[in-house]
Motif scaffolding. Structure first.
Motif, PDB file in Angstrom:
ATOM      1  N   VAL A 135       9.196   5.694  22.022  1.00 47.64           N
ATOM      2  CA  VAL A 135       8.409   5.120  20.922  1.00 47.64           C
ATOM      3  C   VAL A 135       6.993   4.793  21.403  1.00 47.64           C
ATOM      4  CG1 VAL A 135       8.181   3.201  19.297  1.00 47.64           C
ATOM      5  CG2 VAL A 135      10.438   4.172  19.764  1.00 47.64           C
ATOM      6  N   ALA A 138       4.880   7.930  21.776  1.00 46.04           N
ATOM      7  CA  ALA A 138       4.499   8.417  20.443  1.00 46.04           C
ATOM      8  C   ALA A 138       3.401   7.533  19.843  1.00 46.04           C
ATOM      9  CB  ALA A 138       5.723   8.451  19.530  1.00 46.04           C
ATOM     10  N   LYS A 163      -0.435   8.779  18.875  1.00 48.83           N
ATOM     11  CA  LYS A 163      -0.968   8.558  17.526  1.00 48.83           C
ATOM     12  C   LYS A 163      -2.286   7.796  17.597  1.00 48.83           C
ATOM     13  CE  LYS A 163      -0.831   8.273  12.970  1.00 48.83           C
ATOM     14  NZ  LYS A 163      -0.879   9.468  12.105  1.00 48.83           N
ATOM     15  N   GLN A 183       8.733  11.028  18.867  1.00 51.36           N
ATOM     16  CA  GLN A 183       9.357  10.239  17.812  1.00 51.36           C
ATOM     17  C   GLN A 183      10.799  10.715  17.583  1.00 51.36           C
ATOM     18  OE1 GLN A 183       8.778  11.094  13.576  1.00 51.36           O
ATOM     19  NE2 GLN A 183       7.777   9.105  13.377  1.00 51.36           N
ATOM     20  N   GLN A 184      10.989  12.032  17.530  1.00 48.56           N
ATOM     21  CA  GLN A 184      12.334  12.574  17.301  1.00 48.56           C
ATOM     22  C   GLN A 184      13.260  12.274  18.473  1.00 48.56           C
ATOM     23  OE1 GLN A 184      13.531  13.906  14.389  1.00 48.56           O
ATOM     24  NE2 GLN A 184      15.439  13.569  15.511  1.00 48.56           N
ATOM     25  N   VAL A 202       9.844   2.178  13.982  1.00 50.32           N
ATOM     26  CA  VAL A 202       9.316   3.363  14.687  1.00 50.32           C
ATOM     27  C   VAL A 202       8.387   4.143  13.757  1.00 50.32           C
ATOM     28  CG1 VAL A 202       9.910   5.594  15.708  1.00 50.32           C
ATOM     29  CG2 VAL A 202      11.265   3.569  16.275  1.00 50.32           C
ATOM     30  N   ARG A 203       8.812   4.343  12.520  1.00 50.88           N
ATOM     31  CA  ARG A 203       7.974   5.091  11.572  1.00 50.88           C
ATOM     32  C   ARG A 203       6.658   4.352  11.300  1.00 50.88           C
ATOM     33  NH1 ARG A 203      10.502   9.475  10.018  1.00 50.88           N
ATOM     34  NH2 ARG A 203      12.777   9.506   9.837  1.00 50.88           N
ATOM     35  N   THR A 240       4.319   4.788  14.384  1.00 50.23           N
ATOM     36  CA  THR A 240       3.877   6.151  14.720  1.00 50.23           C
ATOM     37  C   THR A 240       3.279   6.903  13.544  1.00 50.23           C
ATOM     38  OG1 THR A 240       6.136   7.002  14.344  1.00 50.23           O
ATOM     39  CG2 THR A 240       5.541   6.395  16.596  1.00 50.23           C
ATOM     40  N   GLU A 241       3.417   6.374  12.336  1.00 51.26           N
ATOM     41  CA  GLU A 241       2.892   7.074  11.163  1.00 51.26           C
ATOM     42  C   GLU A 241       1.832   6.270  10.439  1.00 51.26           C
ATOM     43  OE1 GLU A 241       6.232   8.243   8.738  1.00 51.26           O
ATOM     44  OE2 GLU A 241       7.241   9.234  10.423  1.00 51.26           O
TER      45      GLU A 241
END
Length: 323
Positions: free
Chosen positions: A204, A207, A211, A292-293, A315-316, A319-320
């Protein structure tokens, strides 16, 4: 993608209780110190790190008093490193607020950082939380090594993709890894599970940093180019990828621009355009999705439930995010 407040709901009571305990853990009888620590607490961010600790604990057995101490330990030691970093970097702002050294000068800032480190050590030792102390101390050691490695390599501008990942694994990912490992350890998980959660947090963290590094170059996805890393002569993944795809003369010219841009906007924009023309941000985004995956693959090996869902959303979010 969920907002931070939605993620917080399953552990809202624990986070609220933690904030009160964290304030208490920073208290000092020295009026100046107490005033400064109050200022630090007042400008704390979204509590992402404590959330990782609490969700990890909930996933691995349940949140107990030891979990609160683990979250406080992470925050105390991390805050100490940030106070010291601002002195090293001569930074006068952090998250839109004046830094400690900007308001109270370097000498006091260094002493405040030392005080926070001591408070973290005492919190652990006085409560016999030696495993948690070991986990977080290892992270602080790695963060220092990563920072020194980056400083050394930035001077010579010889950062490869492999070295970049070594640096961010130590500088950034080690902290989130320690949050997840602390949460698991506080809940009484076995060493195999603690290591699994540590590795999840590391993925995490990598990632997250990739980002973060894409924001510097700006696309429709991440908004206006910032160029902050370029100004600080940091060589990040989008730039590394673009340089590796350039012919030798152009590569040399861009490296020279990075070294000697003198904060001139047109030169910084030229570097940003060079990176975007060679798909540097796109490549970094794909790498971010890969890590991330890998984090999700580890997470999905645990039983479904509120804690697993909360960690997936967290996590989303990290990272997003758009900024």
């Amino acid at each position: 993608m969920p907002g931070i407040n939605q993620i917080k709901l399953p552990i809202a009571a624990e986070i609220d209780a933690f904030e009160e305990k964290f304030k208490a853990s920073m208290h000092s009888d020295a009026p100046l110190l107490d005033r400064i620590t109050h200022y630090i607490v007042k400008r704390k961010g979204k509590q992402i790190r404590p959330m990782f600790v609490f969700f990890a604990a909930k996933l691995c057995g349940g949140i107990i008093e030891s979990t609160h101490r683990g979250a406080a330990l992470v925050e105390l030691l991390h805050t100490a490193t940030l106070v010291h970093d601002d002195v090293v970097d001569n930074a006068y702002e952090r998250r839109g607020f004046f830094s400690i050294n900007a308001l109270w000068k370097n000498k006091i800032a260094v002493l405040v950082g030392d005080y926070l480190l001591a408070k973290g050590l005492l919190l652990s030792v006085n409560n016999s939380e030696f495993r948690l102390l070991q986990i977080v101390s290892e992270a602080v050691k790695q963060m220092s090594e990563g920072e020194l490695l980056q400083i050394e390599k930035v001077r010579r501008m010889d950062i490869s993709e492999e070295l970049y990942f070594d640096v961010i694994r130590q500088k950034t990912a080690s902290l989130i890894a320690s949050c997840c490992a602390c949460g698991a350890a506080s809940a009484g998980a076995d060493e195999e599970t603690i290591e699994k959660m540590r590795l999840f947090g590391e993925k995490v963290g990598i990632a997250f940093q990739i980002k973060d590094d894409t924001f510097d170059f700006g696309t429709d996805d991440v908004g206006k180019p910032l160029g902050i890393d370029i100004k600080e002569k940091k060589v990040t993944l989008p730039l590394i990828y673009a340089l590796n795809r350039a012919e030798k003369p152009e590569k040399k010219r861009i490296i020279n621009l990075v070294k000697n841009h003198q904060d001139e906007p047109e030169k910084i924009q030229e570097i940003i355009d060079f990176v975007n023309a060679r798909q540097g941000v796109h490549y970094a985004h794909e790498k971010m999705l890969q890590y991330q995956q890998e984090a999700f693959d580890i997470l999905y090996s645990f039983e479904p439930g509120d804690a697993r869902t909360g960690l997936e959303q967290l996590v989303r979010y990290t990272t997003e995010r758009k900024k």
